[in-house]
Write an enzyme that holds these catalytic residues in place. Structure first.
Site, short mmCIF file in Angstrom:
data_model
loop_
_atom_site.label_atom_id
_atom_site.label_comp_id
_atom_site.label_asym_id
_atom_site.label_seq_id
_atom_site.Cartn_x
_atom_site.Cartn_y
_atom_site.Cartn_z
N GLY A 58 0.76 -1.24 0.00
CA GLY A 58 0.00 0.00 0.00
C GLY A 58 0.79 1.29 0.00
N TYR B 129 -9.86 5.14 -12.22
CA TYR B 129 -9.69 5.85 -10.93
C TYR B 129 -9.51 7.36 -11.11
CZ TYR B 129 -7.94 1.09 -10.04
OH TYR B 129 -7.76 -0.26 -10.00
N CYS C 97 -13.64 3.40 -28.43
CA CYS C 97 -14.92 4.09 -28.61
C CYS C 97 -15.64 4.37 -27.31
CB CYS C 97 -15.80 3.24 -29.52
SG CYS C 97 -14.92 2.83 -31.02
N GLU C 98 -15.01 5.09 -26.42
CA GLU C 98 -15.63 5.51 -25.17
C GLU C 98 -15.03 6.84 -24.78
OE1 GLU C 98 -15.96 3.00 -21.81
OE2 GLU C 98 -16.00 1.17 -22.98
N ARG D 32 -5.91 2.92 -15.64
CA ARG D 32 -5.95 3.69 -14.39
C ARG D 32 -6.61 5.07 -14.53
NH1 ARG D 32 -2.50 5.14 -11.43
NH2 ARG D 32 -3.42 4.40 -9.48
N GLU E 162 4.20 -6.69 1.74
CA GLU E 162 3.73 -7.02 0.39
C GLU E 162 3.68 -5.79 -0.52
OE1 GLU E 162 -0.17 -8.58 1.13
OE2 GLU E 162 0.56 -10.49 1.88
N PRO E 163 4.78 -5.12 -0.73
CA PRO E 163 4.73 -3.94 -1.60
C PRO E 163 4.58 -4.33 -3.06
CG PRO E 163 6.99 -4.40 -0.99
CD PRO E 163 6.15 -5.41 -0.26
N GLY E 164 3.74 -3.62 -3.77
CA GLY E 164 3.62 -3.83 -5.22
C GLY E 164 4.02 -2.56 -5.93
N ARG E 165 3.11 -1.57 -5.86
CA ARG E 165 3.32 -0.31 -6.57
C ARG E 165 4.68 0.33 -6.26
NH1 ARG E 165 -1.22 2.83 -7.85
NH2 ARG E 165 -2.28 1.74 -6.16
N1 LLP Z 1 -1.32 -7.01 -0.51
C1 LLP Z 1 -2.66 -7.13 -0.71
C2 LLP Z 1 -3.43 -8.07 0.09
C3 LLP Z 1 -3.27 -6.34 -1.71
O1 LLP Z 1 -4.58 -6.44 -1.91
C4 LLP Z 1 -2.49 -5.42 -2.47
C5 LLP Z 1 -3.10 -4.60 -3.51
C6 LLP Z 1 -1.11 -5.36 -2.22
C7 LLP Z 1 -0.56 -6.16 -1.21
C8 LLP Z 1 -0.19 -4.44 -2.97
O2 LLP Z 1 -0.54 -3.11 -2.78
P1 LLP Z 1 0.41 -1.95 -3.32
O3 LLP Z 1 1.69 -2.01 -2.54
O4 LLP Z 1 0.65 -2.16 -4.77
O5 LLP Z 1 -0.37 -0.71 -3.05
N2 LLP Z 1 -5.27 -1.40 -9.38
C9 LLP Z 1 -5.14 -0.38 -8.36
C10 LLP Z 1 -4.44 -0.92 -7.13
C11 LLP Z 1 -5.11 -2.13 -6.55
C12 LLP Z 1 -4.39 -2.71 -5.35
C13 LLP Z 1 -4.98 -4.00 -4.92
N3 LLP Z 1 -4.33 -4.64 -3.82
C14 LLP Z 1 -4.41 0.81 -8.95
O6 LLP Z 1 -4.09 0.80 -10.14
O7 LLP Z 1 -4.20 1.80 -8.26
#
Ligand code: LLP
Length: 442
Positions: free
Chosen positions: A239, A316, A344-345, A312, A273-276
């Site tokens: 997050g 959002y 087409c949107e 995105r 659990e970092p993603g972004r």
């Molecule tokens: N762990 C869990 C349980 C999650 O549901 C998520 C993201 C993450 C970790 C990773 O979160 P991050 O570090 O990336 O914020 N599609 C949306 C974001 C959806 C996130 C869903 N869960 C966007 O483009 O902003």
């Protein structure tokens, strides 16, 4: 350090000019910088290194095998939310004992695969799911490690769609129900309940919600331990936000300090659990200007990328910087334009009333901060083939996913016999043969 920078008037990824990539693979195309991936990973891993931490990259942000492997080589694990992501993580070489399975509705085959693969932990989000997992584990003769995901009822103060820790959000077990859930879990066979999981949302730009959620978590750990549960693992989710425009997300060191203050004294293993944070600013979407159209007062810059490639902004209202690959003349006046795709949107809009210096058909643009939830959320809407992904490392670049061909796209579908003249004819012939054989027999 920014891996995407102008050198001699051309935007580069590491040492590779982006026009070279566009010439080689066409547009639209995703381009990632391995240098940026490594730098983001070092930043995160470094900040939590004083904690008993395992970093599990959230594969949902960008599931390309080369991206996952880049992190796996640096010691990261993976957070996965589907059988597909689990298979991707394993295929990329993430050791099973560093994979955690999350998700609000896991299917039996997903849980079975997770058990058979011997992953580190399964995060369970409801009592019925807990019972299902217990059954599957018992059948498999296994005892997987389990955490219950608790919903702390904290507002992450982010976009409504990606806040996950409020009482009304579908995720986890309400904190008020946690004691009963752990008591139920302890009675179920086949489960080794080791911890608590929490993820309150994505693109958080402040520490306050984390502090509130982690404080609640610490309190809960005390209660559960007093109830006799051996809580030894805490999954803190992801997050942590990044800068897209003018946000000022917390430094990862400050985030880690909040973790230490609130949870450091509990003697638990910690999972992140970092993603972004790891991939967001490590990628751009390259697109070419098709047309510039003036319509009344409006100027539309029509590009060859669309909402199906990067959803995105449509989904959002997200801001992504859009910059030219050939550096603009700093003296040229900027004017407000809408940057739109061909789908087409009306929602197929990357930017509205965006101040841009003059652009012309044929110009290349980079849609920035597209490494997270870009390619991963793309689709084939409007029968647009999935775009290629390129990974740059220093002065080389590799195609890590080729462009889908129109032929492959079309070949995925099947025609029922009654719509297929050739199949229909041979079926008619078969039936005629059968009738002949039948009449000869009688
Ligand atoms: N762990 C869990 C349980 C999650 O549901 C998520 C993201 C993450 C970790 C990773 O979160 P991050 O570090 O990336 O914020 N599609 C949306 C974001 C959806 C996130 C869903 N869960 C966007 O483009 O902003």
């Amino acid at each position: 350090m920014n891996a995407f920078a102008y050198r001699a008037g051309t935007l580069h990824a590491d040492a590779v000019p982006l026009d070279r990539i566009a010439d080689a693979v066409g547009t639209p195309a995703y381009c990632y910088s391995a240098t940026a991936l490594v730098a983001a990973n070092s930043g995160f891993a470094g900040a939590v290194s004083h904690l008993p931490a395992t970093v599990c990259y959230a594969v949902k942000a960008n599931g390309n095998l080369a991206v996952i492997r880049t992190f796996a080589r640096l010691g990261a694990g993976a957070d996965v939310v589907s059988e597909g992501e689990l298979r991707r993580a394993l295929a990329a070489g993430v050791p099973a004992d560093r994979i955690v399975l999350s998700g609000v509705g896991k299917t039996a085959p997903e849980m079975r695969l997770a058990i058979d693969s011997g992953i580190r932990e399964i995060n369970v989000e409801s009592l019925p799911e807990l019972e299902a997992l217990s059954r599957i584990a018992t059948e498999a003769g296994a005892r997987p490690k389990v955490a219950l995901r608790i919903n702390p009822d904290v507002d992450a103060e982010t976009h409504h769609h990606i806040a996950t820790g409020r009482a009304a959000d579908k995720f986890g077990i309400a904190v008020a129900d946690a004691r009963a859930a752990y008591a139920a879990a302890a009675k179920l066979p086949g489960l080794d309940v080791v911890g608590v999981a929490m993820h309150i949302g994505s693109q958080l730009t402040g520490l306050k919600p984390y502090r509130a959620a982690f404080a609640r978590l610490a309190e809960l750990v005390g209660t559960l331990r007093a109830d006799g549960h051996d809580i030894r693992s805490l999954d803190l989710g992801g997050g942590l936000g990044i800068r897209y425009r003018d946000e000022t997300p917390p430094a990862v060191e400050d985030y880690a300090a909040v973790v230490r203050e609130t949870l450091g004294g509990l003697g638990c293993d910690l999972l992140f659990e970092p993603g972004r944070y790891l991939v967001g600013n490590a990628g751009v979407l390259l697109t070419r200007v098709l047309y510039v159209k003036d319509s009344g007062d409006h100027r539309f810059v029509i590009v060859d990328a669309a909402m199906n490639d990067l959803i995105r902004p449509s989904l959002y209202g997200a801001w992504h910087d859009i910059i030219p690959v050939a550096e603009a003349d700093a003296n040229a006046p900027a004017r407000a334009v809408d940057v739109v795709g061909p789908v087409c949107e009306t929602g197929d809009t990357f930017a509205r009333a965006r101040a841009m210096r003059p652009v012309e058909p044929g110009h290349l643009l980079a849609i920035c901060s597209a490494g997270a939830y870009g390619a991963a959320m793309s689709s084939g809407y409007n029968a647009r083939p999935l775009v290629p992904e390129v990974l740059v490392r220093g002065d080389r670049f590799d195609i890590v996913r080729p462009r889908e061909s129109h032929a492959d796209m079309i070949a995925r579908d099947r025609m029922p016999e009654w719509l297929d003249p050739a199949a229909q004819e041979s079926a008619d012939d078969r039936r005629a043969d059968d009738r002949r054989a039948e009449s000869e027999r009688s």
